[in-house]
Every structure is written in structure tokens, then in C-alpha cells.
Design an enzyme around this catalytic site. Structure first.
Site, PDB file in Angstrom:
ATOM      1  CG  HIS A 128      -9.344  -3.551  -1.954  1.00  0.00           C
ATOM      2  ND1 HIS A 128      -9.326  -4.830  -1.497  1.00  0.00           N
ATOM      3  CD2 HIS A 128      -8.043  -3.226  -2.188  1.00  0.00           C
ATOM      4  CE1 HIS A 128      -8.084  -5.281  -1.452  1.00  0.00           C
ATOM      5  NE2 HIS A 128      -7.287  -4.318  -1.855  1.00  0.00           N
ATOM      6  CB  SER A 151      -3.814  -0.765  -7.126  1.00  0.00           C
ATOM      7  OG  SER A 151      -3.777  -1.408  -5.883  1.00  0.00           O
ATOM      8  CE  LYS A 162       6.263  -6.799  -9.279  1.00  0.00           C
ATOM      9  NZ  LYS A 162       5.724  -5.748 -10.149  1.00  0.00           N
ATOM     10  CG  ASP A 163       2.767  -8.132  -2.911  1.00  0.00           C
ATOM     11  OD1 ASP A 163       3.528  -7.205  -3.251  1.00  0.00           O
ATOM     12  OD2 ASP A 163       1.531  -8.035  -2.925  1.00  0.00           O
ATOM     13  CD  GLU A 202      15.717   5.382  17.618  1.00  0.00           C
ATOM     14  OE1 GLU A 202      16.882   5.717  17.909  1.00  0.00           O
ATOM     15  OE2 GLU A 202      15.398   4.227  17.313  1.00  0.00           O
TER      16      GLU A 202
HETATM   17  C1  HEM Z   1       0.782   0.856   8.663  1.00  0.00           C
HETATM   18  C2  HEM Z   1       1.088   1.471   7.583  1.00  0.00           C
HETATM   19  C3  HEM Z   1       0.527   1.189   6.193  1.00  0.00           C
HETATM   20  C4  HEM Z   1       0.120   0.015   5.654  1.00  0.00           C
HETATM   21  C5  HEM Z   1       0.124  -1.364   6.340  1.00  0.00           C
HETATM   22  C6  HEM Z   1      -0.307   0.313   4.304  1.00  0.00           C
HETATM   23  C7  HEM Z   1      -0.792  -0.644   3.423  1.00  0.00           C
HETATM   24  C8  HEM Z   1      -1.113  -0.409   2.112  1.00  0.00           C
HETATM   25  C9  HEM Z   1      -1.376  -1.428   1.143  1.00  0.00           C
HETATM   26  C10 HEM Z   1      -1.370  -2.944   1.418  1.00  0.00           C
HETATM   27  C11 HEM Z   1      -1.614  -0.797  -0.058  1.00  0.00           C
HETATM   28  C12 HEM Z   1      -1.834  -1.465  -1.437  1.00  0.00           C
HETATM   29  C13 HEM Z   1      -0.493  -1.853  -2.042  1.00  0.00           C
HETATM   30  C14 HEM Z   1       0.309  -0.673  -2.535  1.00  0.00           C
HETATM   31  O1  HEM Z   1      -0.209   0.116  -3.345  1.00  0.00           O
HETATM   32  O2  HEM Z   1       1.497  -0.527  -2.120  1.00  0.00           O
HETATM   33  C15 HEM Z   1      -1.554   0.618   0.168  1.00  0.00           C
HETATM   34  C16 HEM Z   1      -1.769   1.598  -0.818  1.00  0.00           C
HETATM   35  C17 HEM Z   1      -1.639   2.973  -0.596  1.00  0.00           C
HETATM   36  N1  HEM Z   1      -1.125   3.577   0.547  1.00  0.00           N
HETATM   37 FE1  HEM Z   1      -0.659   2.630   2.271  1.00  0.00          FE
HETATM   38  N2  HEM Z   1      -0.159   1.643   4.051  1.00  0.00           N
HETATM   39  C18 HEM Z   1       0.346   2.221   5.170  1.00  0.00           C
HETATM   40  C19 HEM Z   1       0.649   3.557   5.332  1.00  0.00           C
HETATM   41  C20 HEM Z   1       0.456   4.547   4.368  1.00  0.00           C
HETATM   42  C21 HEM Z   1       0.830   5.916   4.530  1.00  0.00           C
HETATM   43  C22 HEM Z   1       1.522   6.463   5.768  1.00  0.00           C
HETATM   44  C23 HEM Z   1       0.451   6.578   3.361  1.00  0.00           C
HETATM   45  C24 HEM Z   1       0.587   8.051   2.973  1.00  0.00           C
HETATM   46  C25 HEM Z   1       0.715   9.035   3.772  1.00  0.00           C
HETATM   47  C26 HEM Z   1      -0.137   5.616   2.494  1.00  0.00           C
HETATM   48  C27 HEM Z   1      -0.669   5.890   1.225  1.00  0.00           C
HETATM   49  C28 HEM Z   1      -1.133   4.939   0.337  1.00  0.00           C
HETATM   50  C29 HEM Z   1      -1.716   5.215  -0.978  1.00  0.00           C
HETATM   51  C30 HEM Z   1      -1.943   6.599  -1.607  1.00  0.00           C
HETATM   52  C31 HEM Z   1      -2.032   3.980  -1.576  1.00  0.00           C
HETATM   53  C32 HEM Z   1      -2.641   3.732  -2.953  1.00  0.00           C
HETATM   54  C33 HEM Z   1      -1.532   3.581  -3.943  1.00  0.00           C
HETATM   55  C34 HEM Z   1      -2.006   3.327  -5.354  1.00  0.00           C
HETATM   56  O3  HEM Z   1      -2.954   2.570  -5.550  1.00  0.00           O
HETATM   57  O4  HEM Z   1      -1.379   3.899  -6.260  1.00  0.00           O
HETATM   58  N3  HEM Z   1      -0.125   4.393   3.130  1.00  0.00           N
HETATM   59  N4  HEM Z   1      -1.223   0.837   1.504  1.00  0.00           N
END
Ligand code: HEM
Lengths: 279, 427
Positions: B219, B223, B247-248, B291
Site C-alpha cells: 500500500h 498496486s 470484482k474480488d 504432495e
Molecule cells: C499467504 C499468502 C499471500 C497472501 C495472503 C497475499 C496477499 C496479497 C494481496 C491481497 C495482494 C494485493 C492484490 C494482488 O495484487 O493480487 C498481494 C500483492 C502482491 N503479492 Fe502477495 N500474497 C501472498 C503471497 C505472495 C507470494 C508467495 C508472493 C511472491 C513470492 C507474493 C507477491 C506479491 C506481489 C509482488 C504483489 C504486488 C502485485 C502488484 O501490485 O502488481 N505474494 N498479495
């Protein structure tokens, strides 16, 4: 700097992989893949269709009762069903009295109320199916050094569970002549039995279903070997997954609700975004 | 974060005003997932997977807590206590299948979420920290899932635990003591089962903590988006509520539909039959496989079949398996291209679709296949490409590639013109 390092690390891993690949490929080209008797003669289970199959599946209680009868009269001599209690049989259509009678027909471990010595007593509805052998050593001694596995979860513990059990029970045969021609060392050992559905082709269980009419079904169904094998396989699907009916019945309303909610959600999405799509 | 045009929280009810002064939690929510958070208007469906991951995490924690009320972490009774849940506990079968398939659903979602990042360059500045925390989450998830799979104490639980902790045994000199220390014994037994249960209950809460940091870090810049062009003016964004809530929301519905279809009608599809056989240290399963979500890394582990100079093959495999994920930490600095989105990077895009994606599919397939030829050779070629992709190809491509022209702004990308931005307005 970091990219030079990464290049070096990258070259290190790729070189090690190329090395492994090269060596493996040379060996493979030289020796090929050794043919094993299992890869040549093991057979995939035959098709088996049961009333409980698929998302609309529902147990055929009549068939489960027949299968239970086969288990009780044939398999129970060697195989336990330790996760199933007699009371559970009510779910396949027996009433309380029938369950009590079935339980009383089995002897379960008990204690003499006067001396405290171990003995056996007739089973109660709350008891679980007893072990047919006192322990694994006794089981091995009676079964050519193999322990008959517990059957409660058998249809979930093998690929293609029910079809596998059905195929195994009906799959006993003489060892094919070509097998011995190609693999002269693979003769079925003394005391084992050839069965192409078993992973290593020879198992210690003697064919349990040997003759049509081995059990006499109360519902008039003809007890062919094939029928008995199907019925006991169906019964073992129930012992492994007694909640299958409930699961299928719950699934449809849940999916229906989710579909409805998702469509509503989608329509709200379309409405709210309608004007944003334009300017 | 906020863009200057973000809506401001104005409580109207006296109670909410009182609350806002004492503990501005509603304001926080408003600015995090409410109308106070401006989001690029052009996010496509790949951007729904972050929220879906949150849904999965919640689902796992809720079902897991219920399961823990009935489960017994003792090697003598663990297997039977799971069957007790399946047979005797009211709706226990639902909780267990929901939890087991929930883990798979979580990994499906996370793999898509991560590969979204790979394609759209989400890991690049200014979102490096978001990415790094994401990789930490992924590692924590893998540890959690691994230990969870041991709990039912079936054949695969036991032998999986033995093989995976055995990997530490490959470390020279200290390997074996480390393995024994991890297990609390020479082989998996009660001590191992108990500590795995304890940690399996703990780690999801650690994940929650890191997720909070992940979203916090996100934030700050806000995004990214499919064009990779940063937000310029108000017309580039829409408020999170209601636009992305709906949308979500419908995406969560669609996801739950698919998840429940598997959960109710094929709950054992993704599991291994051997785990319905109680753990038996005396009988090794024909094929020990983890798994499905570990298969790519398991394939990399097993791809090293010959000693490399003085390094034993097993040690190479272990280094490569851990390395294959650890290199993601360096991605923001390996890919120097100033253009984020794969849409505008013709060369990168080819390597992504024709290199990385097929490679991952091959690794997935081979990791689940027996360790025989030709699968071993396939996984060797695929692993080779995997390392080359991140460590050699990406750095080189990013410095020699000539990107396609970028749209001027998000608004232009969506509407074909951007009058305001063209006038040079910046805020
Ligand atoms: C418990 C697991 C995770 C949760 C709950 C989570 C949650 C979120 C949420 C709510 C967002 C904003 C919505 C979106 O852009 O899809 C986000 C963005 C992002 N997440 Fe995750 N995430 C998780 C794991 C990961 C992992 C494992 C990675 C990479 C190794 C990752 C990389 C990113 C990146 C780079 C963004 C920014 C995307 C953008 O703004 O273009 N996340 N995450």
C-alpha cells in the site's frame, strides 16, 4: 556485481545438471530401460461400476448387505475391519436387533468379571470388529509370512480402490507361459499365488472366492464369484467412506448456493463497473 | 499510501467520531480496503489472486483450529484420531476434506499469484519489499504444508518426513546431527510428530504477520497493473470500494465454487492412497512422493544424479532445491529492465511463455513421476532451463531487449486517449 555472481551461480548449476544429464543419457543409450516382469505383466484394474460412483452416487444398501455377508463369511477369517463398529452397520440398513445379533456372532476380547483374567465374550453393538489373529506373528504364521491387511480403508488405500479389490479377487490365474519364457526366474514362489493385478504379481492370499454359491444371499441374488467380488468391493467402499452419501447430498445444495451467489456477485460487478468501462 | 485524490474518511455518526479519535480502526480499514484506497482501474483477473490467497489462509486457519480440537498428536493414535474425525465427529469429514483440499487450493492460488508477478514484473521497484515478503510467505507456506502432511501419520507422512529431513543429512559433517536434532530422534517418531504439530499450529499465525507486512508494503506504492505504467492522475484509479470489492467478491464466489466441487465430489483426487495406510517404519512405499505442490522442487532435487567434481550428487540436489526458491529473492536485481509488464517486452515474453511455463509444467509432471528414465532426463533439461532462465537469460535479456512503446498512462491504455494527462497534469 550481483549479475556477475548470478551468472556464475547459474553456470555452476547448469553445468552440474548438464553433467548429470550427459552421464544419465549415455547410460540410458547403452543399457536402455531394463524390462521388468512387473512392467510387462502387471494389469490395470478392470472397470467396475457401483451405485456409489460419481457426484450423484448413493450407496445401494442391498448390495452393501450382500458385501457385508461376504466379508463376514469369507474375509473375516483373515482380515480385520478395525475402524468399523457393529453399530455402524445400522447405516447400511440393519435394525438394532439385527446389529445386536451380528455383534453377538463375533467373539471379542474381554475380561472375566470375577477373576479379571483375559477371555473372550460375545460382541456388543458398541464393539469394533475384532482382529482375527492374536497378533502379527500369529497372522504371519498362518498366512505364508504375510499379514492380511486391515480392510477398513482398503478402497482408499489403493489406486482405483473398489475396481482394484474387485479385479484382485477375480484375477487369480495360472502364470502365463510366455512370462516364464521371457523371465524364467520369475516363477511364482511356493505358497504364493499369481495375480496380474497385484503390484508384484504374486501374493500370499490364497484365492478367497473359489466357487459360485460360496455364500447364500438372503435377497435371492445369485452368488457368482463375480457377483460376490463386486458386492464385497462395494461394501469396502462404504467401510472406507461411510459419509459418502451425506457428502454427495450436501455438495449439491452448497454448489447451488455458491453458483447463485456468484451470479449475483457478477451482476453487481457488471452494474457497478458499467459506466467506468466507458470513460 | 495515498494518492492526493484518495477519498477521506469522514465519520458521521457520533460513535464513529468518538471511535476515530480513540482507535482509528475504521479509518484504517477504509484506507486499506475501502473507498479510501485508490487502485489502478485496469487490473485484470490475475490481480484477484492476492485476495483469494487471503481467503484460503482464513479457511485453513478456521478448519485447522476445529481439526485440532479432535486430533491427537501421538504416534500411537494420530492415524486413528484422524479416522475418528472422519467417522464420528459431526461434520468432521467436511472439516478434514476442507483443510486437506484447502491446502491444495491455497497453492494453486499462490502459484498463479507468483507467476502473475513474474509476468508483470511486479517484483520491480518500488515493490521489491512486497515481493521479498511474498517469497518469505511462500517458504513459510511450504514448511507449514510439509508439517501438516505429517500429522495424519500415514505411510506418506512418515516416509515424506524421513526423506525431507534426510535432506539435511546431505550437509557435510553437521548434516546428521542436524537431522537428528530436527526429528528429536534417529527417525520420525513421537518427538517429531509432536513438534511438527506444534509448529504447524504456529506458522500460519506467523504467515498472518508477514501477510500484514506484505500488504502494508504494497500500500505504500499501491498496486501495479497490467501495463506496468505507474498511476499518474485520478482518472487512472478507482476507489477499492465498491469497484474491487465487487470484482474480488464475485471472484471469491467462483473460486469457492470450484473448490467445493473438488471438496465434495473428488476429495481424495489430489491425495496419495498410501496415506490411508498407517505409518510403518518397516515397510517402504514403492514410490515416495510429496504432495503435488512440491513436485517441481522435488524434480529439481532428484535431477542431480551424478557427483559434480567433489560435490556429492545428493548435496547438489539439496542446494539446487533450496536455491531454486532462494533465487527469487534476487529477482528484482537480476531483471534490470525498466519496463515492468511482459506485454511490452517481446523477448522476455517469449522466454516466459515458451521457456519458463513449459519448464514448470515438465517439472510438475516429473516430480510426481517415479525416479526412472526418461523422467529423470526430462527433469534434468527442465531444471537446467529453470536456473538458466533466472540467473542467465533474465539478466541478459533485460539489458539487450528493446521494449515496445508504452502507453502514456493507464487511462490511455483503457480508453485509447487521456486528455487530462496529455495536458501535462501530474496530480
Ligand atoms: C499467504 C499468502 C499471500 C497472501 C495472503 C497475499 C496477499 C496479497 C494481496 C491481497 C495482494 C494485493 C492484490 C494482488 O495484487 O493480487 C498481494 C500483492 C502482491 N503479492 Fe502477495 N500474497 C501472498 C503471497 C505472495 C507470494 C508467495 C508472493 C511472491 C513470492 C507474493 C507477491 C506479491 C506481489 C509482488 C504483489 C504486488 C502485485 C502488484 O501490485 O502488481 N505474494 N498479495
Amino acid at each position: 556485481m550481483i549479475r556477475i555472481l548470478s551468472l556464475l551461480v547459474g553456470l555452476f548449476f547448469t553445468a552440474a545438471l548438464a553433467w548429470s544429464f550427459g552421464n544419465g543419457a549415455v547410460n540410458f543409450a547403452r543399457e536402455g530401460k531394463p524390462a521388468t516382469v512387473e512392467s510387462a505383466f502387471h494389469e490395470h484394474p478392470k472397470a467396475l461400476h457401483l451405485a456409489s460412483d460419481g457426484p450423484f452416487g448413493k450407496f445401494d444398501k442391498q448390495q452393501l448387505q450382500r458385501g457385508f455377508q461376504v466379508y463376514k463369511e469369507v474375509c473375516a477369517a483373515c482380515h480385520s475391519l478395525r475402524l468399523v463398529a457393529f453399530r455402524d452397520l445400522k447405516a447400511i440398513g440393519y435394525n438394532d436387533d439385527e446389529v445386536k445379533a451380528i455383534a453377538a456372532g463375533f467373539n471379542v476380547p474381554g475380561l472375566d468379571p470375577n477373576t479379571g483374567e483375559a477371555n473372550t465374550r460375545p460382541g456388543l453393538a458398541t464393539d469394533y470388529f475384532p482382529m482375527p489373529f492374536a497378533n502379527d506373528i500369529a497372522a504371519r504364521a498362518a498366512n505364508n509370512n504375510a499379514v492380511p491387511p486391515d480392510l477398513s480403508l482398503m478402497t482408499k488405500a489403493r489406486h482405483n480402490g473398489a475396481a482394484y479389490v474387485y479385479s484382485l479377487l477375480t484375477g487369480y490365474q495360472d502364470q502365463p507361459a510366455e512370462l516364464l519364457k521371457t523371465f524364467p526366474d520369475a516363477k511364482t514362489p511356493q505358497g504364493l499365488h499369481y495375480n496380474p493385478y497385484f503390484a508384484n504379481l504374486n501374493l500370499a492370499m490364497a484365492p478367497p472366492l473359489t466357487a459360485d454359491g460360496q455364500v447364500t444371499y438372503g435377497d435371492g441374488t445369485k452368488a457368482t464369484k463375480d457377483q460376490m467380488a463386486k458386492d464385497v468391493a462395494a461394501f469396502l467402499v462404504w467401510t472406507a467412506e461411510p459419509k459418502l452419501d451425506k457428502r454427495n447430498q450436501t455438495g449439491w445444495p452448497v454448489l447451488g448456493f455458491l453458483l447463485f451467489a456468484t451470479i449475483l456477485g457478477y451482476l453487481s460487478y457488471r452494474t457497478i463497473w458499467a459506466e467506468k468501462k466507458k470513460h | 499510501m495515498s494518492f492526493p485524490w484518495a477519498n477521506e474518511y469522514k465519520p458521521s455518526h457520533p460513535f464513529m467520531q468518538w471511535m476515530d479519535e480513540k482507535l482509528p480502526l475504521p479509518r484504517f480499514v477504509y484506507n486499506a480496503i475501502g473507498a479510501g484506497y485508490p487502485v489502478p482501474r485496469n487490473l485484470n483477473y490475475w490481480w484477484n489472486f492476492g485476495i483469494l490467497a487471503l481467503v484460503c489462509l482464513t479457511l485453513q486457519i478456521v478448519t485447522g483450529i476445529v481439526l485440532a480440537m479432535h486430533y491427537a498428536a501421538n504416534a500411537g493414535v494420530a492415524f486413528d484420531s484422524v479416522e475418528h474425525i472422519m467417522r464420528d465427529v459431526n461434520w468432521g469429514w467436511l472439516m478434514r476434506y476442507a483443510h486437506a483440499n484447502g491446502a491444495s487450493a491455497f497453492f494453486v492460488v499462490i502459484y498463479i499469484h507468483i507467476f502473475r508477478g513474474f509476468f508483470y514484473g511486479s517484483y520491480k521497484a518500488p515493490r521489491e519489499m512486497v515481493w521479498l515478503l511474498g517469497v518469505v510467505i511462500f517458504l513459510l507456506m511450504m514448511a507449514t504444508a510439509f508439517m501438516g502432511y505429517v500429522l495424519p501419520w500415514g505411510q506418506m507422512s512418515f516416509w515424506g518426513a524421513k526423506v525431507i529431513t534426510g535432506l539435511f543429512g546431505a550437509i557435510p559433517l553437521v548434516g546428521e546431527p542436524i537431522q537428528q536434532w530436527l526429528l528429536g530422534g534417529f527417525a520420525p517418531d513421537n518427538a517429531a510428530l509432536n513438534r511438527f504439530f506444534s509448529l504447524h499450529y504456529l506458522l500460519p499465525f506467523v504467515i498472518i504477520g508477514v501477510v500484514v507486512l506484505h500488504i502494508w508494503a504494497l500500500h505504500i506504492p499501491g498496486s501495479s497493473n497490467p501495463t506496468g505504467v505507474e498511476v499518474k492522475t485520478e482518472s487512472d484509479t478507482v476507489p477499492f470500494h465498491p469497484y474491487f470489492i465487487v470484482k474480488d467478491g464475485w471472484a471469491v464466489g467462483a473460486f469457492l465454487f470450484l473448490y467445493c466441487a473438488v471438496l465434495f465430489f473428488a476429495p481424495n483426487m489430489l491425495g496419495h492412497p498410501d496415506n490411508y495406510i498407517p505409518a510403518n517404519p518397516m515397510s517402504t512405499p514403492a514410490h515416495i512422493v510429496p504432495e503435488w505442490y512440491f513436485w517441481p522442487f522435488y524434480a529439481i532435487l532428484r535431477a542431480f544424479t551424478f557427483d559434480f567434481f567433489f560435490i556429492p550428487a545428493k548435496l547438489m540436489g539439496v542446494l539446487a532445491m533450496f536455491g531454486s526458491i532462494l533465487i527469487w529473492f534476487f529477482l528484482p536485481w537480476l531483471d534490470k529492465s525498466p519496463v515492468r509488464s511482459g506485454h511490452y517486452r517481446p523477448t522476455f515474453r517469449k522466454f516466459f511463455w515458451f521457456g519458463l511455463i513449459p519448464t514448470m509444467l515438465v517439472l510438475f509432471y516429473c516430480g510426481g513421476a517415479p525416479a526412472e528414465e526418461p523422467y529423470v532426463m526430462f527433469s534434468q533439461i527442465a531444471s537446467l532451463y529453470y536456473f538458466a532462465h533466472f540467473l542467465i537469460i533474465l539478466p541478459i535479456v533485460s539489458s539487450i531487449e528493446r521494449p515496445d512503446p508504452l502507453p502514456f498512462s493507464i487511462t490511455e491504455a483503457v480508453l485509447g486517449h487521456d486528455d487530462k494527462a496529455a495536458l501535462g497534469t501530474t496530480a
